[in-house]
Design an enzyme around this catalytic site. Structure first.
Site, PDB file in Angstrom:
ATOM      1  N   GLY A   1     -10.813   0.025   9.904  1.00  0.00           N
ATOM      2  CA  GLY A   1     -11.421  -0.953   9.001  1.00  0.00           C
ATOM      3  C   GLY A   1     -10.796  -0.990   7.629  1.00  0.00           C
ATOM      4  CB  SER A   2      -8.108   1.054   6.121  1.00  0.00           C
ATOM      5  OG  SER A   2      -8.727   2.304   6.292  1.00  0.00           O
TER       6      SER A   2
ATOM      7  N   GLY B   1      -6.744   1.627  10.091  1.00  0.00           N
ATOM      8  CA  GLY B   1      -6.940   2.488  11.247  1.00  0.00           C
ATOM      9  C   GLY B   1      -8.386   2.524  11.713  1.00  0.00           C
TER      10      GLY B   1
ATOM     11  CE  LYS C   1      -3.809   2.114   2.660  1.00  0.00           C
ATOM     12  NZ  LYS C   1      -4.599   2.023   3.907  1.00  0.00           N
TER      13      LYS C   1
ATOM     14  CB  SER D   1      -7.952   3.928   3.114  1.00  0.00           C
ATOM     15  OG  SER D   1      -7.025   3.415   4.063  1.00  0.00           O
TER      16      SER D   1
END
Length: 553
Positions: free
Chosen positions: A262-263, A260, A164, A239
């Site tokens: 549910g990302s 942070g 990521k 995200s």
């Protein structure tokens, strides 16, 4: 009597000109005075301010390990996949390398071709934003030589993986989804990237993300919105959107995300893959962009539970560069692929579990029935003050993100419109709000400690809804939809706040053919049991590939 106190929000969706106008009004110091109160009210902040706490604040959910969980450092061996499992896994790559039908160099070329094809389609997938062909082929050639010399580094050698954009990896910049952060390439690998590289994984590049990870959707106005491989008109969740889309589309079997609020788990649910948020401080954050210190977690997104266990076993463990990781018990994946749940007590908070779309609830209960057949005992539980936890988590993460972005104040107008709106809210919170939230964290930890005295695992849907269509015009500048955000985050936020490990895994599909995920949550440091739960689910779910799928080999 149930203590359930969460509710759905019915708020207007803002996009296009309406979103721009509303953000401009909130940014204006005069008109802000008339609008900020309603924003705080919708977020529940007055409710948190009125709470009375006797508890001292807990600023980091660093939990001393239970020595009974300190089993051993993991060794890994591949297991038999479910019949007709459609995704290529690490074991498929390694088997091909060992039988000579494919080399890591050939595999890297094929993955690069697939990534390029995903961008050339009429609707670009936008899963990747950075990849360096020469760097990738250099790694692949080294792996090919190791196999030729019969000296592979282990079960990840030659396996394509992605990282990521908020996590450092040479030779790429870390943009965190923005146009102004990451002017220079990272000088060093993050700990996570270094551990994957040392294990021989071929690091294929950086995946796209929601800008600074501040919302649970796949919008990025700077690098393009990430498309859901199952339906490109629907959101990926966020995200860690690019990581989930890259795995779901078959581009890589393993990608790393960050979570942070549910990302990892939200895009895993919406894109039909497996996503693990380990215990707080189980995986080092060294080399990750500072965004939300006290709720941040790094973990894998994968097509299979086996690859999730493999990636986790490589990236987890103490890191001298991050002192918070040093008190953890030894990493264990012992029993992750045990094909039953005998003796395991699963907790369900009925009112919470059923606060979701009917198709989601029905599909998740069908999986609960399968768990019972595999020997699990299901126990009714109650979790008080979930809504207070929601408000306290939002206060915490937005406050921490807002203060992190203060170093870039001169670039404030360069953020996407919806990002600016969220940051303004974070800037509005007071020191008393933040401390009040941390006192709520202490209470939340106590609530879940009581629950885990009765059960081994808490089971919920992954999200309250499957992937929703992106609002008209949303792909261009983003959108603000607090109602849907609440549905996406309903089951995930408490465990960023308390640091408990949690995993999202596919359990079926809705009437539109879009994935439905389930979440399992365990005691601190007990990731192995969560992998076992997900593995048992995987053994009975028929996985369906998305419309946008790229068969690498």
């Amino acid at each position: 009597m149930s203590s359930y106190n969460m509710r759905s929000l019915k708020l207007p969706v803002l996009t296009g000109a309406g979103l721009k106008l509303f953000t401009a009004l909130v940014e204006n110091k005069f008109t802000r005075l008339f609008l900020i109160g309603s924003l705080l009210e919708n977020g529940g902040i007055p409710k948190l301010r009125q709470e009375r706490f006797d508890e001292a604040p807990t600023f980091y959910p660093l939990i001393e390990p239970d020595t009974k969980l300190a089993v051993k450092f993991p060794t890994f061996s591949f297991t038999k996949k479910p019949k007709d499992f459609p995704y290529r896994t690490a074991s498929d790559y390694v088997k091909a390398y060992k039988d000579g039908s494919l080399t890591p160099l050939q595999a890297a070329e094929l993955v690069l071709t697939a990534i390029e094809a995903s961008e050339k389609d009429e609707i670009p997938l936008r899963a990747f934003i950075l990849f360096d062909r020469n760097e990738i082929l250099k790694q692949a050639k080294a792996s090919t030589k190791r196999y030729k010399d019969n000296k592979p580094l282990g079960p990840l050698d030659g396996v394509p993986a992605a990282i990521k954009d908020e996590i450092d990896m040479k030779p790429y910049a870390t943009n965190v989804g923005t146009r102004f952060i990451g002017a220079k390439p990272a000088a060093d690998d993050s700990t996570v990237a270094a551990r994957l590289r040392d294990a021989g994984a071929i690091l294929m590049g950086k995946t796209n993300m929601h800008e600074i990870g501040i919302a649970p959707n796949g919008c990025n106005a700077n690098f393009g919105a990430i498309r859901n491989p199952y339906n490109t008109d629907c959101d990926t969740g966020g995200s860690s959107s690019g990581s989930a889309a890259a795995v779901a589309a078959g581009l890589v079997p393993i990608a790393i995300g960050a979570d942070g609020g549910g990302s990892i788990r939200i895009p895993a649910s919406l894109c039909g893959v497996v996503g693990l948020k380990p215990t707080f401080a189980r995986v080092s954050e060294h080399g990750a962009a500072p965004l939300c210190w006290s709720v941040a977690h790094i973990g894998p997104l994968t097509g299979s539970v086996e690859d999730c266990a493999l990636a986790y076993s490589v990236i987890a463990g103490p890191d001298i560069s991050e002192p918070g990781t040093l008190k953890q018990p030894k990493v264990s994946i012992d029993g992750w692929n045990k094909g039953d749940l005998k003796g395991i007590k699963l907790g369900i908070f009925k009112e919470w579990f059923e606060h979701a779309d009917p198709e989601v609830v029905k599909t998740c209960y069908q999986m609960v029935d399968q768990f019972k057949k595999k020997g699990a005992e299901v126990i009714r539980i109650d979790v008080p003050e979930l809504d207070q936890m929601r408000i306290a988590h939002a206060t915490t993460i937005l406050s921490e993100m807002a203060i992190c972005m203060r170093n870039y104040r001169e670039h404030q107008k360069e953020h996407g419109t919806s990002v600016r709106l969220s940051l303004i809210l974070g800037q509005t919170f007071t020191a008393m709000d933040y401390v009040q939230a941390q006192r709520m964290r202490t209470r939340a930890l106590a609530h879940f400690t009581k629950v885990f005295e009765k059960v081994d695992v808490i089971i919920t849907p992954g999200t309250a809804v499957a992937a929703r269509p992106v609002p008209a015009g949303g792909y261009k500048i983003g959108w603000s939809d607090l109602g849907t955000d609440t549905e996406l985050m309903r089951f995930v936020f408490p465990f960023n706040f308390t640091g408990h490990p949690a995993i999202s895994f596919p359990v079926g599909y809705d009437s539109r053919g879009l994935p439905i995920g389930m979440q399992a949550v365990g005691r601190h440091w007990d990731e192995a049991l969560l992998l076992r739960v997900a593995y048992n689910a995987e053994s009975v779910v028929k996985r369906i590939l998305p419309k946008r799928f790229y068969k690498v080999f």
